[in-house]
Design an enzyme around this catalytic site. Sequence first.
Site, short mmCIF file in Angstrom:
data_model
loop_
_atom_site.label_atom_id
_atom_site.label_comp_id
_atom_site.label_asym_id
_atom_site.label_seq_id
_atom_site.Cartn_x
_atom_site.Cartn_y
_atom_site.Cartn_z
N CYS A 1 -6.33 -6.06 1.99
CA CYS A 1 -5.12 -6.87 1.57
C CYS A 1 -4.26 -7.55 2.10
O CYS A 1 -3.73 -7.18 3.41
CB CYS A 1 -4.02 -4.36 1.82
SG CYS A 1 -2.11 -4.78 0.50
N LEU B 1 0.51 -0.91 -0.07
CA LEU B 1 -0.38 -0.07 -0.09
C LEU B 1 1.18 1.07 -0.15
O LEU B 1 0.03 1.99 0.31
CB LEU B 1 -0.83 0.24 1.70
CG LEU B 1 -2.00 -1.59 0.97
CD1 LEU B 1 -3.01 -0.61 2.44
CD2 LEU B 1 -2.80 -0.98 0.78
#
Lengths: 264, 312
Positions: free
Chosen positions: B137, B79
């Site tokens: 994620c 990220l």
Amino acid sequence: MLQIRSKLLYNQRVQGGFFRLVARAAGMIREAAPGKFVDIRIDDGYGPLLRRPFSIHRVREQNIEVIYEVLGKGTEVLSRKKPGEYLDIIGPLGNGYSILDVRYSILIAGGMGVAPLIFLTEKLAERKTQNAKRKIIVLIGAKTKNEILCAKEFTRLGCDVKISTDDGSRGFKGKVTDLLKKILPFVICHKRLAIYACGPRPMLKEVSRVSTTYKIPAQISLEEHLACGIGACLGCVVNTKEGFKRVCKEGPVFNAEEIIWPDC
Amino acid sequence: MRSLKMQPKLSVNIGKLKLKNPVMVASGTFGYAEEFQDFMNLKELGAIVTKTITLKPKIGNAPGRTCETPQGMLNSIGLENPGLEVFIQEKLPRLNKIGTPIIVSISALDDPGEFVILSRRLDKIKGVAAIELNISCPNLTHNSKLISQDPKATYNLVKAVRRATKKTLIAKLSPNVTDITEIAIAAESAGIDAVSLINTLNAMSIDIDTRKSRIATVTAGLSGPAIRPVALRMVWDVYQKIKIPIIGMGGIIDVSSALEFFIAGATAVAVGTANFINPKISHEIIMGIKKYLQKSNINSINKLTGSLKCNQ
């Protein structure tokens, strides 16, 4: 940057597992520069899935040339493509070498690293004709004499070419960076020097260390696995003094001093 | 002379959001769109889902972050993003110039409360068409559970974010669960408008010469055609259990793979890894869907959704 359907004109073995490929890429010529690369879709059937990046070896009229070594599935499939077939090519991509106005240009190539340095030498040679005092020294390193590429071409372009091999089968026995350290004392008296390098990471790390020690500006071209090749996925980052940078976008050519090398 | 071809309706509704066509690009595979403007007219896209934004800037995981695997690839980017405020100041104005809906993907690092703060801030911004909650994620916490791996945590998070924004909310779910329908049902009952199925599968790849993982974080997320059958099955399972729209994704690489997702129950689809291979693939998929509907004499893409024939 463009995405084109490019006609393959030539794709033949040079020596051993090394191939030279020539493809029509009219729209890409103007933006092509030493150190920039093209991203080639090898196969429409997704085997391999991702594109493969190749630095631009040369441009000739409306064509771009790359040289590559068959190392895995991608390059193996590529080597079987025939002239007349079409390739989906994106490019030119990335940031190339900045040409510095110096007396001595030292080019260091490890293995396939010769590929973009021929294009660079052609550009440097154009300047050399303007000022005959300028010199280009090319150091080529490889495992054995069978993996030495492009030596004659560098000589033809007016370079002083020196070769090293790991096994001593040709030229200096040892690493090309040892060869660099050997010749540096003879040229270091000339203040205006620049190093341009392309090759495997351990070689580039050592080039960076040496160039920093001698305070010689050095530009190195890094290799990394690319997924998108256009700066979107952030998959190819390298650690620099200013944080992570993308090899495909801010690179592949970086100033050696900005790279933070992992211990390896 | 040939008669005029039927113009099938391609528009779909995701919550309050109306899309001109059902093809979007998946979070993390399209950056903030600027890298793709040379390759296609971005206005053609049904929507653009941004790379995930967190409250504070995030530098991401150490390299190597990607590698190719059979018919797929692994990624562990972690990220990397400039943080909410830089996104709003620098990235969003450029995205809004494109003229297609911008769906902002958001995530939180340690404190799920950040989802609420992010949503409250984005709620006030006109250029944000919808918010996608990236609760799946796989490259952040390797030992602790993801929100989307727990129905109760999913319910609580969606409930809290729902109070913070009136904008269309989408939850992106993880395939790394025993039963994805439980999670989808929990999100629906907490008031989510749509679910994105699926995020990447936990996976790894080893270099036998070095005996090291090809990815610095050892494990990573698998995407690409390799995961398509899994994604498709999950869309089909969830379609039978919930009423809200499903955005289908996972290995869509051409028109026929996109169409499979509609037939399995997706209202819209997102193209991910394929953007890396062909940056104008979304354009080709939009055109191809239209052609398929014309050829099959279907006047609206909505009629394809969930049209799987089950009696063999």
